[in-house]
Design a protein around this motif. Structure first.
Motif, mmCIF file in Angstrom:
data_model
loop_
_atom_site.group_PDB
_atom_site.id
_atom_site.type_symbol
_atom_site.label_atom_id
_atom_site.label_comp_id
_atom_site.label_asym_id
_atom_site.label_seq_id
_atom_site.Cartn_x
_atom_site.Cartn_y
_atom_site.Cartn_z
ATOM 1 N N ASN A 8 52.791 38.129 38.648
ATOM 2 C CA ASN A 8 52.241 39.159 37.765
ATOM 3 C C ASN A 8 53.355 39.916 37.060
ATOM 4 N N GLY A 9 54.461 40.148 37.740
ATOM 5 C CA GLY A 9 55.608 40.775 37.087
ATOM 6 C C GLY A 9 56.168 39.889 35.986
ATOM 7 N N LEU A 10 56.247 38.587 36.248
ATOM 8 C CA LEU A 10 56.720 37.653 35.224
ATOM 9 C C LEU A 10 55.750 37.574 34.042
ATOM 10 N N SER A 11 54.467 37.760 34.298
ATOM 11 C CA SER A 11 53.487 37.758 33.210
ATOM 12 C C SER A 11 53.752 38.886 32.227
ATOM 13 N N ALA A 12 54.242 40.007 32.736
ATOM 14 C CA ALA A 12 54.517 41.162 31.878
ATOM 15 C C ALA A 12 55.651 40.886 30.894
ATOM 16 N N ILE A 13 56.506 39.912 31.214
ATOM 17 C CA ILE A 13 57.647 39.632 30.332
ATOM 18 C C ILE A 13 57.615 38.223 29.750
ATOM 19 N N ALA A 14 56.464 37.563 29.838
ATOM 20 C CA ALA A 14 56.341 36.199 29.307
ATOM 21 C C ALA A 14 56.643 36.186 27.815
ATOM 22 N N PRO A 15 57.511 35.258 27.376
ATOM 23 C CA PRO A 15 57.917 35.241 25.967
ATOM 24 C C PRO A 15 56.897 34.634 25.004
ATOM 25 N N ASN A 16 55.975 33.787 25.524
ATOM 26 C CA ASN A 16 54.999 33.150 24.638
ATOM 27 C C ASN A 16 53.748 32.766 25.432
ATOM 28 N N TYR A 17 52.744 32.318 24.707
ATOM 29 C CA TYR A 17 51.455 32.009 25.332
ATOM 30 C C TYR A 17 51.551 30.856 26.331
ATOM 31 N N GLY A 18 52.291 29.813 26.015
ATOM 32 C CA GLY A 18 52.421 28.673 26.922
ATOM 33 C C GLY A 18 53.029 29.066 28.261
ATOM 34 N N THR A 19 54.069 29.867 28.200
ATOM 35 C CA THR A 19 54.699 30.356 29.427
ATOM 36 C C THR A 19 53.735 31.237 30.202
ATOM 37 N N LEU A 21 50.498 31.106 30.206
ATOM 38 C CA LEU A 21 49.465 30.271 30.801
ATOM 39 C C LEU A 21 49.944 29.661 32.116
ATOM 40 N N ILE A 22 51.154 29.170 32.149
ATOM 41 C CA ILE A 22 51.718 28.580 33.370
ATOM 42 C C ILE A 22 51.894 29.642 34.450
ATOM 43 N N ILE A 23 52.415 30.791 34.069
ATOM 44 C CA ILE A 23 52.644 31.869 35.039
ATOM 45 C C ILE A 23 51.319 32.368 35.613
ATOM 46 N N ARG A 24 50.296 32.508 34.778
ATOM 47 C CA ARG A 24 48.983 32.970 35.250
ATOM 48 C C ARG A 24 48.382 31.950 36.219
ATOM 49 N N PHE A 25 48.550 30.661 35.927
ATOM 50 C CA PHE A 25 48.073 29.624 36.846
ATOM 51 C C PHE A 25 48.780 29.770 38.194
ATOM 52 N N MET A 26 50.095 29.964 38.139
ATOM 53 C CA MET A 26 50.878 30.105 39.378
ATOM 54 C C MET A 26 50.469 31.355 40.163
ATOM 55 N N SER A 27 50.128 32.429 39.460
ATOM 56 C CA SER A 27 49.735 33.656 40.164
ATOM 57 C C SER A 27 48.392 33.493 40.869
ATOM 58 N N GLY A 28 47.558 32.588 40.389
ATOM 59 C CA GLY A 28 46.261 32.368 41.022
ATOM 60 C C GLY A 28 46.306 31.470 42.245
ATOM 61 N N LEU A 29 47.351 30.677 42.379
ATOM 62 C CA LEU A 29 47.427 29.741 43.506
ATOM 63 C C LEU A 29 47.400 30.415 44.883
ATOM 64 N N PRO A 30 48.160 31.485 45.113
ATOM 65 C CA PRO A 30 48.136 32.083 46.451
ATOM 66 C C PRO A 30 46.894 32.931 46.714
ATOM 67 N N HIS A 31 46.049 33.131 45.719
ATOM 68 C CA HIS A 31 44.908 34.035 45.851
ATOM 69 C C HIS A 31 43.939 33.597 46.953
ATOM 70 N N GLY A 32 43.548 32.332 46.938
ATOM 71 C CA GLY A 32 42.624 31.834 47.952
ATOM 72 C C GLY A 32 43.206 31.877 49.349
ATOM 73 N N VAL A 89 49.650 45.780 37.699
ATOM 74 C CA VAL A 89 49.227 44.914 38.800
ATOM 75 C C VAL A 89 50.421 44.536 39.676
ATOM 76 N N ALA A 90 51.568 44.263 39.070
ATOM 77 C CA ALA A 90 52.775 43.949 39.839
ATOM 78 C C ALA A 90 53.218 45.160 40.657
ATOM 79 N N LEU A 91 53.120 46.350 40.090
ATOM 80 C CA LEU A 91 53.485 47.570 40.814
ATOM 81 C C LEU A 91 52.572 47.784 42.026
ATOM 82 N N ILE A 92 51.286 47.541 41.849
ATOM 83 C CA ILE A 92 50.354 47.637 42.975
ATOM 84 C C ILE A 92 50.732 46.604 44.043
ATOM 85 N N GLY A 93 51.146 45.420 43.613
ATOM 86 C CA GLY A 93 51.608 44.399 44.560
ATOM 87 C C GLY A 93 52.832 44.835 45.337
#
Length: 99
Positions: A8-19, A21-32, A89-93
């Motif tokens: 979520n912290g990396l999402s705040a500084i993502a340089p473009n949409y493709g990056t 998208l990948i970071i958001r996918f990665m943030s969802g993996l540990p959720h379950g 969200v990263a700060l809450i984390g």
């Protein structure tokens, strides 16, 4: 929780949409796994006969987060800047990791 916070912290500084998208996918993996492990831990921490109550309290936190925090942080993100949403969200984390 560390991976959730990191991505979520990396999402705040993502340089473009493709990056993003990948970071958001990665943030969802540990959720379950987080909720699966949380359920087991809540049951183990409970006294005999109180397992269901402790598990329900853990999921009450998820419900409150969805009903209160998601709309609040979405409002902040839309009002100010979308990157702020992910920073909050990263700060809450970070707080969850520390406490």
């Amino acid at each position: 929780m560390l991976l959730f916070t990191l991505f979520n912290g990396l999402s705040a500084i993502a340089p473009n949409y493709g990056t993003m998208l990948i970071i958001r996918f990665m943030s969802g993996l540990p959720h379950g796994a987080f909720f699966g492990v949380g359920t087991v831990v809540a049951a183990k921490m409970a006294g005999k006969g109180k397992e269901a109550f402790y598990i329900s309290m853990m999921f009450t936190g998820l419900t409150v987060a969805n009903l209160v925090m998601v709309p609040l942080v979405t409002y902040i993100g839309h009002t100010f800047h979308w990157r702020l949403y992910f920073a909050i969200v990263a700060l809450i984390g970070v707080f969850a990791l520390l406490f």
